[in-house]
Design a protein around this motif. Structure first.
Motif, PDB file in Angstrom:
ATOM      1  N   LEU A  70       0.781  -1.230   0.000  1.00  0.00           N
ATOM      2  CA  LEU A  70       0.000   0.000   0.000  1.00  0.00           C
ATOM      3  C   LEU A  70       0.811   1.279   0.000  1.00  0.00           C
ATOM      4  O   LEU A  70       0.239   2.349   0.017  1.00  0.00           O
ATOM      5  N   SER A  71       2.111   1.190   0.008  1.00  0.00           N
ATOM      6  CA  SER A  71       2.926   2.404   0.091  1.00  0.00           C
ATOM      7  C   SER A  71       2.481   3.410  -0.956  1.00  0.00           C
ATOM      8  O   SER A  71       2.317   3.060  -2.121  1.00  0.00           O
ATOM      9  N   PRO A  72       2.274   4.658  -0.536  1.00  0.00           N
ATOM     10  CA  PRO A  72       1.837   5.669  -1.492  1.00  0.00           C
ATOM     11  C   PRO A  72       2.863   5.853  -2.601  1.00  0.00           C
ATOM     12  O   PRO A  72       4.059   5.760  -2.372  1.00  0.00           O
ATOM     13  N   ALA A  73       2.357   6.130  -3.779  1.00  0.00           N
ATOM     14  CA  ALA A  73       3.229   6.285  -4.941  1.00  0.00           C
ATOM     15  C   ALA A  73       3.691   7.724  -5.116  1.00  0.00           C
ATOM     16  O   ALA A  73       4.162   8.097  -6.177  1.00  0.00           O
ATOM     17  N   GLY A  74       3.557   8.531  -4.096  1.00  0.00           N
ATOM     18  CA  GLY A  74       3.999   9.917  -4.196  1.00  0.00           C
ATOM     19  C   GLY A  74       2.967  10.813  -4.851  1.00  0.00           C
ATOM     20  O   GLY A  74       3.293  11.601  -5.720  1.00  0.00           O
ATOM     21  N   GLY A  75       1.722  10.647  -4.430  1.00  0.00           N
ATOM     22  CA  GLY A  75       0.641  11.469  -4.966  1.00  0.00           C
ATOM     23  C   GLY A  75       0.804  12.924  -4.574  1.00  0.00           C
ATOM     24  O   GLY A  75       1.783  13.325  -3.954  1.00  0.00           O
ATOM     25  N   GLU A  76      -0.185  13.719  -4.936  1.00  0.00           N
ATOM     26  CA  GLU A  76      -0.122  15.150  -4.662  1.00  0.00           C
ATOM     27  C   GLU A  76      -0.218  15.467  -3.176  1.00  0.00           C
ATOM     28  O   GLU A  76       0.383  16.413  -2.705  1.00  0.00           O
ATOM     29  N   ASP A  77      -1.013  14.695  -2.442  1.00  0.00           N
ATOM     30  CA  ASP A  77      -1.188  14.955  -1.014  1.00  0.00           C
ATOM     31  C   ASP A  77      -0.539  13.828  -0.210  1.00  0.00           C
ATOM     32  O   ASP A  77      -1.190  12.856   0.170  1.00  0.00           O
ATOM     33  N   LEU A  78       0.742  13.967   0.005  1.00  0.00           N
ATOM     34  CA  LEU A  78       1.531  12.952   0.694  1.00  0.00           C
ATOM     35  C   LEU A  78       0.992  12.663   2.094  1.00  0.00           C
ATOM     36  O   LEU A  78       0.950  11.509   2.521  1.00  0.00           O
ATOM     37  N   VAL A  79       0.579  13.687   2.798  1.00  0.00           N
ATOM     38  CA  VAL A  79       0.064  13.523   4.158  1.00  0.00           C
ATOM     39  C   VAL A  79      -1.209  12.679   4.139  1.00  0.00           C
ATOM     40  O   VAL A  79      -1.360  11.750   4.929  1.00  0.00           O
ATOM     41  N   ALA A  80      -2.123  12.975   3.228  1.00  0.00           N
ATOM     42  CA  ALA A  80      -3.354  12.190   3.111  1.00  0.00           C
ATOM     43  C   ALA A  80      -3.036  10.753   2.701  1.00  0.00           C
ATOM     44  O   ALA A  80      -3.659   9.810   3.209  1.00  0.00           O
ATOM     45  N   ASP A  81      -2.055  10.583   1.803  1.00  0.00           N
ATOM     46  CA  ASP A  81      -1.657   9.228   1.388  1.00  0.00           C
ATOM     47  C   ASP A  81      -1.161   8.418   2.576  1.00  0.00           C
ATOM     48  O   ASP A  81      -1.530   7.257   2.743  1.00  0.00           O
ATOM     49  N   ILE A  82      -0.325   9.018   3.404  1.00  0.00           N
ATOM     50  CA  ILE A  82       0.194   8.326   4.589  1.00  0.00           C
ATOM     51  C   ILE A  82      -0.952   7.990   5.532  1.00  0.00           C
ATOM     52  O   ILE A  82      -1.042   6.876   6.051  1.00  0.00           O
ATOM     53  N   GLY A  83      -1.856   8.945   5.751  1.00  0.00           N
ATOM     54  CA  GLY A  83      -3.016   8.684   6.601  1.00  0.00           C
ATOM     55  C   GLY A  83      -3.835   7.516   6.098  1.00  0.00           C
ATOM     56  O   GLY A  83      -4.273   6.659   6.885  1.00  0.00           O
ATOM     57  N   GLU A  84      -4.036   7.435   4.787  1.00  0.00           N
ATOM     58  CA  GLU A  84      -4.831   6.340   4.217  1.00  0.00           C
ATOM     59  C   GLU A  84      -4.131   4.996   4.359  1.00  0.00           C
ATOM     60  O   GLU A  84      -4.774   3.973   4.605  1.00  0.00           O
ATOM     61  N   VAL A  85      -2.816   4.974   4.211  1.00  0.00           N
ATOM     62  CA  VAL A  85      -2.071   3.723   4.412  1.00  0.00           C
ATOM     63  C   VAL A  85      -2.218   3.255   5.862  1.00  0.00           C
ATOM     64  O   VAL A  85      -2.434   2.071   6.132  1.00  0.00           O
ATOM     65  N   LEU A  86      -2.143   4.196   6.796  1.00  0.00           N
ATOM     66  CA  LEU A  86      -2.291   3.841   8.207  1.00  0.00           C
ATOM     67  C   LEU A  86      -3.702   3.337   8.504  1.00  0.00           C
ATOM     68  O   LEU A  86      -3.874   2.331   9.217  1.00  0.00           O
ATOM     69  N   VAL A  87      -4.706   3.994   7.960  1.00  0.00           N
ATOM     70  CA  VAL A  87      -6.092   3.550   8.149  1.00  0.00           C
ATOM     71  C   VAL A  87      -6.283   2.158   7.547  1.00  0.00           C
ATOM     72  O   VAL A  87      -6.849   1.261   8.180  1.00  0.00           O
ATOM     73  N   SER A  88      -5.796   1.960   6.338  1.00  0.00           N
ATOM     74  CA  SER A  88      -5.938   0.663   5.670  1.00  0.00           C
ATOM     75  C   SER A  88      -5.227  -0.452   6.426  1.00  0.00           C
ATOM     76  O   SER A  88      -5.736  -1.567   6.511  1.00  0.00           O
ATOM     77  N   SER A  89      -4.064  -0.143   6.982  1.00  0.00           N
ATOM     78  CA  SER A  89      -3.337  -1.174   7.731  1.00  0.00           C
ATOM     79  C   SER A  89      -4.107  -1.563   8.992  1.00  0.00           C
ATOM     80  O   SER A  89      -4.145  -2.738   9.353  1.00  0.00           O
ATOM     81  N   CYS A  90      -4.739  -0.595   9.649  1.00  0.00           N
ATOM     82  CA  CYS A  90      -5.581  -0.926  10.807  1.00  0.00           C
ATOM     83  C   CYS A  90      -6.726  -1.840  10.384  1.00  0.00           C
ATOM     84  O   CYS A  90      -6.996  -2.849  11.039  1.00  0.00           O
ATOM     85  N   HIS A  91      -7.398  -1.483   9.298  1.00  0.00           N
ATOM     86  CA  HIS A  91      -8.501  -2.319   8.804  1.00  0.00           C
ATOM     87  C   HIS A  91      -8.022  -3.744   8.537  1.00  0.00           C
ATOM     88  O   HIS A  91      -8.690  -4.708   8.909  1.00  0.00           O
ATOM     89  N   GLU A  92      -6.897  -3.852   7.867  1.00  0.00           N
ATOM     90  CA  GLU A  92      -6.374  -5.177   7.521  1.00  0.00           C
ATOM     91  C   GLU A  92      -6.065  -5.994   8.776  1.00  0.00           C
ATOM     92  O   GLU A  92      -6.410  -7.166   8.864  1.00  0.00           O
ATOM     93  N   LEU A  93      -5.415  -5.371   9.747  1.00  0.00           N
ATOM     94  CA  LEU A  93      -5.061  -6.089  10.974  1.00  0.00           C
ATOM     95  C   LEU A  93      -6.297  -6.458  11.791  1.00  0.00           C
ATOM     96  O   LEU A  93      -6.355  -7.539  12.382  1.00  0.00           O
ATOM     97  N   LEU A  94      -7.283  -5.582  11.819  1.00  0.00           N
ATOM     98  CA  LEU A  94      -8.492  -5.826  12.615  1.00  0.00           C
ATOM     99  C   LEU A  94      -9.455  -6.801  11.942  1.00  0.00           C
ATOM    100  O   LEU A  94     -10.408  -7.254  12.576  1.00  0.00           O
ATOM    101  N   ARG A  95      -9.195  -7.145  10.694  1.00  0.00           N
ATOM    102  CA  ARG A  95     -10.020  -8.112   9.977  1.00  0.00           C
ATOM    103  C   ARG A  95     -10.040  -9.470  10.698  1.00  0.00           C
ATOM    104  O   ARG A  95     -11.022 -10.187  10.643  1.00  0.00           O
ATOM    105  N   ARG A  96      -8.939  -9.798  11.359  1.00  0.00           N
ATOM    106  CA  ARG A  96      -8.844 -11.048  12.128  1.00  0.00           C
ATOM    107  C   ARG A  96      -8.519 -10.663  13.575  1.00  0.00           C
ATOM    108  O   ARG A  96      -7.359 -10.639  13.978  1.00  0.00           O
ATOM    109  N   PRO A  97      -9.549 -10.350  14.362  1.00  0.00           N
ATOM    110  CA  PRO A  97      -9.327  -9.789  15.700  1.00  0.00           C
ATOM    111  C   PRO A  97      -8.540 -10.686  16.657  1.00  0.00           C
ATOM    112  O   PRO A  97      -7.738 -10.176  17.440  1.00  0.00           O
TER     113      PRO A  97
END
Length: 188
Positions: A70-97
């Motif tokens: 999921l590493s951001p590809a260097g989009g225009e909003d780097l901060v938002a990209d990092i936030g989305e990677v962090l959110v997605s990683s939480c979702h992925e980890l919490l999928r199997r509680p």
């Protein structure tokens, strides 16, 4: 490690993840992990001296694989990209509680027992964020800020896992932490 050793380690981590997803941490037995991985129990203990070490390694391996995908590809909003990677990683980890709980418990215990044995540079998440911020010189201020973001993410993950923070709030908190912490670094 040789190719065979890497394959053996991967089988062990996969077996532990599968068992940890279906049974609580205390119920997962090292003998069962060894059997499912197709290795002798002595081999398992040579790679991982305890169940805590094993599930901390599962956490790091899973997080590393997920963040790399999921590493951001260097989009225009780097901060938002990092936030989305962090959110997605939480979702992925919490999928199997159950597995997430075992990994969090083990990682926290290992960190508490070996605070100087696992510097922040060993964290897949820490490395991925620094790599994403490659256009920002990684001085101590940057490294410290990335550590704070990882600690914030960790706290939100634990709070979500325990049911204390609803999913929507957790997502908002992670995005806010990324904006507040990483935003000023990118703006420099």
């Amino acid at each position: 490690m040789s190719e065979g050793q890497v394959a053996r380690r991967d089988r062990i981590l996969h077996a532990a993840a599968e068992l940890g997803a279906t049974a609580d941490f205390d119920r997962v037995q090292m003998n069962e992990v060894a059997k499912d991985a197709g290795v002798a129990i002595g081999t398992l203990y040579r790679y991982f001296p305890s169940k805590t070490h094993l599930f901390a390694a599962v956490f790091e391996e899973q997080l590393s694989a997920f963040v790399d995908r999921l590493s951001p590809a260097g989009g225009e909003d780097l901060v938002a990209d990092i936030g989305e990677v962090l959110v997605s990683s939480c979702h992925e980890l919490l999928r199997r509680p159950r597995l997430c709980a075992a990994m969090v418990q083990s990682t926290a215990a290992r960190y508490a027992l070996e605070p100087f044995g696992a510097p922040e540079g060993d964290s897949a998440l820490y490395r991925a964020i620094l790599r994403t911020l490659s256009r920002v010189a990684p001085d101590e201020d940057v490294r410290s800020t990335v550590r704070l973001l990882v600690y914030s993410w960790w706290g939100v993950l634990v709070s979500s896992l325990s049911g204390k923070t609803p999913v929507e709030q957790a997502e908002a908190d992670i995005r806010r932490a990324a904006r507040l912490l990483i935003g000023p670094l990118v703006a420099r």
